[in-house]
Scaffold this active site. Structure first.
Site, PDB file in Angstrom:
ATOM      1  N   SER A 139      49.684 -42.102  -4.657  1.00 11.56           N
ATOM      2  CA  SER A 139      50.340 -43.013  -5.606  1.00 11.56           C
ATOM      3  C   SER A 139      51.575 -43.576  -4.921  1.00 11.56           C
ATOM      4  O   SER A 139      52.082 -42.980  -3.958  1.00 11.56           O
ATOM      5  CB  SER A 139      50.763 -42.215  -6.847  1.00 11.56           C
ATOM      6  N   TYR A 152      54.216 -34.811 -11.248  1.00 12.24           N
ATOM      7  CA  TYR A 152      53.361 -35.854 -10.650  1.00 12.24           C
ATOM      8  C   TYR A 152      53.907 -36.285  -9.283  1.00 12.24           C
ATOM      9  O   TYR A 152      53.167 -36.368  -8.306  1.00 12.24           O
ATOM     10  CB  TYR A 152      53.297 -37.046 -11.619  1.00 12.24           C
TER      11      TYR A 152
HETATM   12  P1  NAD Z   1      41.876 -41.899 -15.458  1.00 11.73           P
HETATM   13  O1  NAD Z   1      42.515 -41.048 -16.488  1.00 11.73           O
HETATM   14  O2  NAD Z   1      41.277 -43.204 -15.841  1.00 11.73           O
HETATM   15  O3  NAD Z   1      40.746 -41.105 -14.689  1.00 11.73           O
HETATM   16  C1  NAD Z   1      40.957 -39.787 -14.258  1.00 11.73           C
HETATM   17  C2  NAD Z   1      39.630 -39.160 -13.978  1.00 11.73           C
HETATM   18  O4  NAD Z   1      39.868 -37.795 -13.623  1.00 11.73           O
HETATM   19  C3  NAD Z   1      38.691 -39.156 -15.182  1.00 11.73           C
HETATM   20  O5  NAD Z   1      37.360 -39.351 -14.720  1.00 11.73           O
HETATM   21  C4  NAD Z   1      38.876 -37.737 -15.727  1.00 11.73           C
HETATM   22  O6  NAD Z   1      37.732 -37.308 -16.429  1.00 11.73           O
HETATM   23  C5  NAD Z   1      39.065 -36.979 -14.435  1.00 11.73           C
HETATM   24  N1  NAD Z   1      39.718 -35.695 -14.621  1.00 11.73           N
HETATM   25  C6  NAD Z   1      40.844 -35.406 -15.315  1.00 11.73           C
HETATM   26  N2  NAD Z   1      41.069 -34.078 -15.302  1.00 11.73           N
HETATM   27  C7  NAD Z   1      40.062 -33.527 -14.581  1.00 11.73           C
HETATM   28  C8  NAD Z   1      39.719 -32.206 -14.230  1.00 11.73           C
HETATM   29  N3  NAD Z   1      40.455 -31.160 -14.632  1.00 11.73           N
HETATM   30  N4  NAD Z   1      38.602 -32.007 -13.498  1.00 11.73           N
HETATM   31  C9  NAD Z   1      37.824 -33.046 -13.107  1.00 11.73           C
HETATM   32  N5  NAD Z   1      38.095 -34.325 -13.419  1.00 11.73           N
HETATM   33  C10 NAD Z   1      39.205 -34.554 -14.149  1.00 11.73           C
HETATM   34  O7  NAD Z   1      42.989 -42.074 -14.336  1.00 11.73           O
HETATM   35  P2  NAD Z   1      43.151 -43.149 -13.160  1.00 11.73           P
HETATM   36  O8  NAD Z   1      44.294 -44.019 -13.505  1.00 11.73           O
HETATM   37  O9  NAD Z   1      41.856 -43.753 -12.791  1.00 11.73           O
HETATM   38  O10 NAD Z   1      43.670 -42.173 -12.008  1.00 11.73           O
HETATM   39  C11 NAD Z   1      42.879 -41.758 -10.923  1.00 11.73           C
HETATM   40  C12 NAD Z   1      43.785 -41.309  -9.801  1.00 11.73           C
HETATM   41  O11 NAD Z   1      44.595 -42.410  -9.377  1.00 11.73           O
HETATM   42  C13 NAD Z   1      44.746 -40.187 -10.221  1.00 11.73           C
HETATM   43  O12 NAD Z   1      44.886 -39.253  -9.160  1.00 11.73           O
HETATM   44  C14 NAD Z   1      46.050 -40.929 -10.435  1.00 11.73           C
HETATM   45  O13 NAD Z   1      47.169 -40.101 -10.241  1.00 11.73           O
HETATM   46  C15 NAD Z   1      45.948 -42.018  -9.373  1.00 11.73           C
HETATM   47  N6  NAD Z   1      46.812 -43.173  -9.614  1.00 11.73           N
HETATM   48  C16 NAD Z   1      46.661 -43.926 -10.749  1.00 11.73           C
HETATM   49  C17 NAD Z   1      47.496 -45.015 -10.940  1.00 11.73           C
HETATM   50  C18 NAD Z   1      47.378 -45.900 -12.148  1.00 11.73           C
HETATM   51  O14 NAD Z   1      48.261 -46.760 -12.344  1.00 11.73           O
HETATM   52  N7  NAD Z   1      46.347 -45.793 -12.952  1.00 11.73           N
HETATM   53  C19 NAD Z   1      48.473 -45.327  -9.995  1.00 11.73           C
HETATM   54  C20 NAD Z   1      48.601 -44.525  -8.864  1.00 11.73           C
HETATM   55  C21 NAD Z   1      47.755 -43.452  -8.691  1.00 11.73           C
END
Ligand code: NAD
Length: 257
Positions: A139, A152
């Site tokens: 991130s 985080y």
């Molecule tokens: P999201 O909530 O849409 O998806 C998260 C996924 O992880 C889902 O499929 C969920 O079912 C799964 N998950 C959650 N807990 C779990 C567990 N215990 N075991 C297995 N699977 C699990 O989130 P996202 O925004 O797509 O985030 C995905 C990654 O990207 C994360 O690591 C997040 O930190 C990172 N990220 C997101 C953003 C953003 O703005 N959305 C920015 C930077 C980084």
């Protein structure tokens, strides 16, 4: 070496960024393992639909990435792992004195320790075939901080550190390990933060998106799951064979500030 025919495991891939990355890899011809902690008909239907769309094999394997044994079993059950995308992640926002210990533990386990377990299982497989790609979804918070996101930010900085160590331990073996550092992407993880921000700032949704969420992102535009899928696909290509141990920001200029 091309991506076609390779096996890719994408953790946390039933929604948001993980789903976008899995779709991009399937589109490039990889066989994909989708994962989350649930085991519903929808999870398996998602895999079947992706398999049909891209004419590749797509399996759904349940594994709770907060549990070390589940993380290791995921890679074992997949049976092969040429491409590993450590994407599963959760968020919780609170000042340090009020930060619930259980939330701290869960964020560290899912956002950081899971990648240690899956990497430990995947490396022997990659070494046997002399090729591998590990992409850790960190991130902008892996490079910089914001208040109230202690767990985080700590986990994502840790994931960038793990990325560097993995790259050094595999250098010259046909295996690379890099971290992608997205800025804001409008996924369920971000959607969940909007109602609270609307309340705290007494603003409507559009104003919160523009003035609060995208305040740190100079482009004032969300990155998309398709852009992240394209970045992973590039890192898996031969053009990226000498890119290892580094971070790629997809953040609209956030970390240039
Ligand atoms: P999201 O909530 O849409 O998806 C998260 C996924 O992880 C889902 O499929 C969920 O079912 C799964 N998950 C959650 N807990 C779990 C567990 N215990 N075991 C297995 N699977 C699990 O989130 P996202 O925004 O797509 O985030 C995905 C990654 O990207 C994360 O690591 C997040 O930190 C990172 N990220 C997101 C953003 C953003 O703005 N959305 C920015 C930077 C980084």
């Amino acid at each position: 070496m091309t991506i076609a025919g390779k096996t890719a495991i994408v953790t946390g891939s039933t929604s948001g960024i993980g789903l976008g990355i899995a779709g991009a890899l399937a589109g490039a011809g990889a066989h994909v393992v989708l994962n989350s902690f649930t085991d519903t008909a929808e999870d398996h239907a998602l895999a079947a639909a992706m398999a049909r769309r891209h004419a590749v094999s797509v399996r759904y394997i349940r594994a709770d990435m907060s549990k070390g044994d589940d993380c290791r079993a995921l890679v074992e059950q997949a049976g092969a792992c040429d491409i590993l995308v450590n994407n599963a992640g959760i968020q919780h926002v609170a000042p340090i004195p009020e930060f619930p210990v259980a939330k701290w533990d869960a964020i560290l386990a899912i956002n950081l320790t899971s990648a240690f377990h899956t990497t430990a299982m995947a490396l022997p497989m990659m070494r046997r075939s002399g090729w591998g790609r590990i992409v850790n979804i960190a991130s902008a918070h892996g490079l910089t901080a914001s208040p109230f996101k202690s767990a985080y930010v700590a986990a994502k900085h840790g994931l960038v550190g793990l990325t560097k160590v993995t790259a050094l331990e595999t250098a010259g073996e046909g295996i690379t390990c890099n971290a992608i550092c997205p800025g804001y992407v409008l996924t369920p993880l971000v959607e969940a933060q909007i109602p609270e921000q609307m309340k705290v700032h007494n603003m409507d949704r559009e104003t919160v998106l523009r003035e609060v969420i995208l305040d740190r992102q100079p482009s004032r535009q969300f990155a998309t799951t398709e852009q992240l899928g394209g970045t992973v696909t590039f890192l898996c290509s031969e053009h990226a064979a000498q890119i290892t141990g580094t971070t790629i920001s997809v953040d609209g200029g956030w970390t240039a500030l």
